[in-house]
Enzyme design. Structure first.
Site, PDB file in Angstrom:
ATOM      1  N   HIS A  14       0.696   1.595   8.901  1.00  0.00           N
ATOM      2  CA  HIS A  14       1.652   0.579   8.432  1.00  0.00           C
ATOM      3  C   HIS A  14       2.368   0.005   9.645  1.00  0.00           C
ATOM      4  CE1 HIS A  14       4.868  -1.316   6.136  1.00  0.00           C
ATOM      5  NE2 HIS A  14       4.114  -1.146   5.085  1.00  0.00           N
ATOM      6  N   HIS A  64      -3.917  -6.040   3.879  1.00  0.00           N
ATOM      7  CA  HIS A  64      -2.649  -6.102   3.136  1.00  0.00           C
ATOM      8  C   HIS A  64      -2.911  -5.631   1.697  1.00  0.00           C
ATOM      9  CE1 HIS A  64       1.278  -7.323   1.910  1.00  0.00           C
ATOM     10  NE2 HIS A  64       1.157  -8.645   1.933  1.00  0.00           N
ATOM     11  N   ASP A 122      -1.198   2.216  -0.679  1.00  0.00           N
ATOM     12  CA  ASP A 122      -2.432   1.726  -1.298  1.00  0.00           C
ATOM     13  C   ASP A 122      -3.379   2.778  -1.846  1.00  0.00           C
ATOM     14  OD1 ASP A 122      -1.886  -0.975   0.707  1.00  0.00           O
ATOM     15  OD2 ASP A 122      -2.224  -1.117  -1.445  1.00  0.00           O
TER      16      ASP A 122
END
Ligand code: SDX
Length: 402
Positions: A280, A241, A336
């Site tokens: 994802h 995460h 990210d």
């Protein structure tokens, strides 16, 4: 357990709440806060203005925003005792473990926020007094998130904490408190300040991700919001995460150069390595935030210079995006890769997840407020299981065990 179906691993295709806050279309790569496309907010809004939108449901008037901003900034100051709390950690403690503990500690300063002490109906009856109490916790948590993050950073360097001057923006005040470049009299750099504000804005909410679900699961027992936010912070710390933005950089450093990318991709396909920053649960096309990250990176690199890792990142991106293994699994870049920007701005790697938590406190609070005020009150989240263990059996004395 009649009719119970295991929703497979990890709540796949499970909706647990109705929400008006954030809309995601994973197939089309769409993200909207209260109906406003993330691309428009990233271009025209600010993190704090979008925070008001996410929490209260509409873009604020000038007056509303002025009050919200002044309350958040006013509540951004920390009690002096807090420094002692941070100094009790080992010198090399990960800032995320400090921050998780700090949110829980913060709750001990505000007993007014604790339904166990103030009576169960504290937040859920929606009268003026409880709405005002709720607002104060929202101002405190958003305001103090930057101070706690900066303390987690500076105590590790053995530096005293600095209280920012009045009048800086939310992001400017954070950069001043961090003073991560060691310029004792911090001089705001408008390009970097704006870039960080855009990154905060696009990280503010993402509907029921793992950490937001953790906050709501925890808050459903009517615990105070500080404890619920601490739980969310712990969940976000994980490398699947929010911890992925740190893992991406560690991955790029370990690959070393574009020449090593093909071998790395093969190792990923043999499941020996994970391609952090890709994939994802919801987006089955590129994460719309990844384009905003790319555009922001171009702005920042003009000031900081390009990072050598960028070449490796681009080579990795291009190799993965045309490889059948990733195409078949609909794996595309997620948000990210922003770690490249944080690194160019001079933040230490293990601090990147903290830069995810600071803005995400907004989304967690928006969903918390929505749940506290939901029609019919709060139901505790208590899912079931399908039992697949041993049938009934009798106790066996230890001398008869083999
Ligand atoms: C965030 O939920 C949110 O909204 C999160 C977030 C937010 O704003 O809150 O968007 C922020 O957390 C972004 C995600 C950051 N995490 C990473 O970058 C870590 C790497 N990504 C993976 O761990 C993974 O993609 C997840 C955790 C993000 C999603 O996992 P899922 O939905 O459980 O998917 P999965 O693991 O079932 O993957 C499906 C297939 C599998 O292959 P098969 O077993 O079917 O053959 O894709 C493969 C996986 O092995 N796969 C990957 C991969 N991600 C999935 N293979 C290699 N590298 C990857 N990154």
């Amino acid at each position: 357990e009649k009719g119970l179906r295991v929703q497979d691993k990890g709540f796949l295709n499970t909706a647990v709440i109705r929400s008006e806050i954030t809309y995601i279309d994973g197939e089309a790569g769409v993200l909207r806060y209260r109906g406003y496309p993330i691309e428009q907010l990233a271009s025209h809004s600010s993190h704090l203005e979008s925070a008001y939108l996410l929490i209260y449901g509409s873009l604020p008037t000038r007056e509303q925003f002025k009050h919200f901003e002044s309350e958040v900034m006013r509540h951004g100051v920390m009690h002096a005792d807090t420094e002692g709390f941070f100094r009790s950690f080992r010198y090399d403690a990960h800032p995320m473990s400090m921050l998780t503990s700090a949110f829980s500690m913060l709750g001990s300063y505000y007993s007014e926020a604790n339904p166990s002490l103030q009576g169960q109906r504290l937040y859920t009856n929606g009268d003026q007094a409880s709405l005002a109490t709720m607002d104060r916790q929202i101002y405190r948590l958003i305001g103090k998130a930057t101070a706690l993050a900066a303390m987690a950073y500076r105590v590790r360097q053995g530096r005293d904490f600095v209280t920012p001057p009045v009048g800086l923006s939310y992001t400017g005040s954070f950069l001043y408190q961090m003073d991560h470049l060691g310029e004792e009299n911090y001089t705001p750099n408008p390009v970097l300040e704006k870039a960080l504000d855009v990154l905060f804005l696009i990280h503010a909410d993402h509907e029921l991700n793992a950490s937001c679900t953790t906050v709501l699961q925890t808050a459903s027992s009517l615990v105070d919001p500080y404890s619920a936010i601490a739980a969310g912070c712990a969940s976000l710390y994980g490398p699947l995460h929010g911890g992925a933005n740190e893992a991406v950089i560690r991955m790029l450093v370990s690959i070393g150069s574009p020449e090593n990318v093909p071998a790395f991709i093969e190792a990923v396909k043999r499941r020996e390595k994970t391609l952090s920053g890709f994939g994802h649960r919801v987006y089955k096309t590129s994460d719309p935030r990844s384009f905003i990250v790319r555009k922001t990176a171009d702005e920042v690199f003009k000031v900081t210079g390009r990072d050598a890792l960028l070449e490796t990142a681009m080579a990795l991106h291009d190799a993965a995006m045309k490889d059948e293994y990733f195409i078949k699994r609909k794996l595309a870049p997620n948000v990210d890769f922003c770690g490249l920007i944080y690194r160019a701005m001079g933040f230490p790697m293990d601090f990147f997840p903290v830069l995810f938590v600071v803005p995400r406190v907004v989304g967690w609070l928006a969903h918390w407020r929505q749940m506290m005020l939901q029609e019919g009150g709060v139901k505790i989240w208590r899912p079931r299981q399908v039992y697949v263990g041993a049938g009934k059996r009798d106790y066996v004395p230890v001398e008869q065990r083999v």
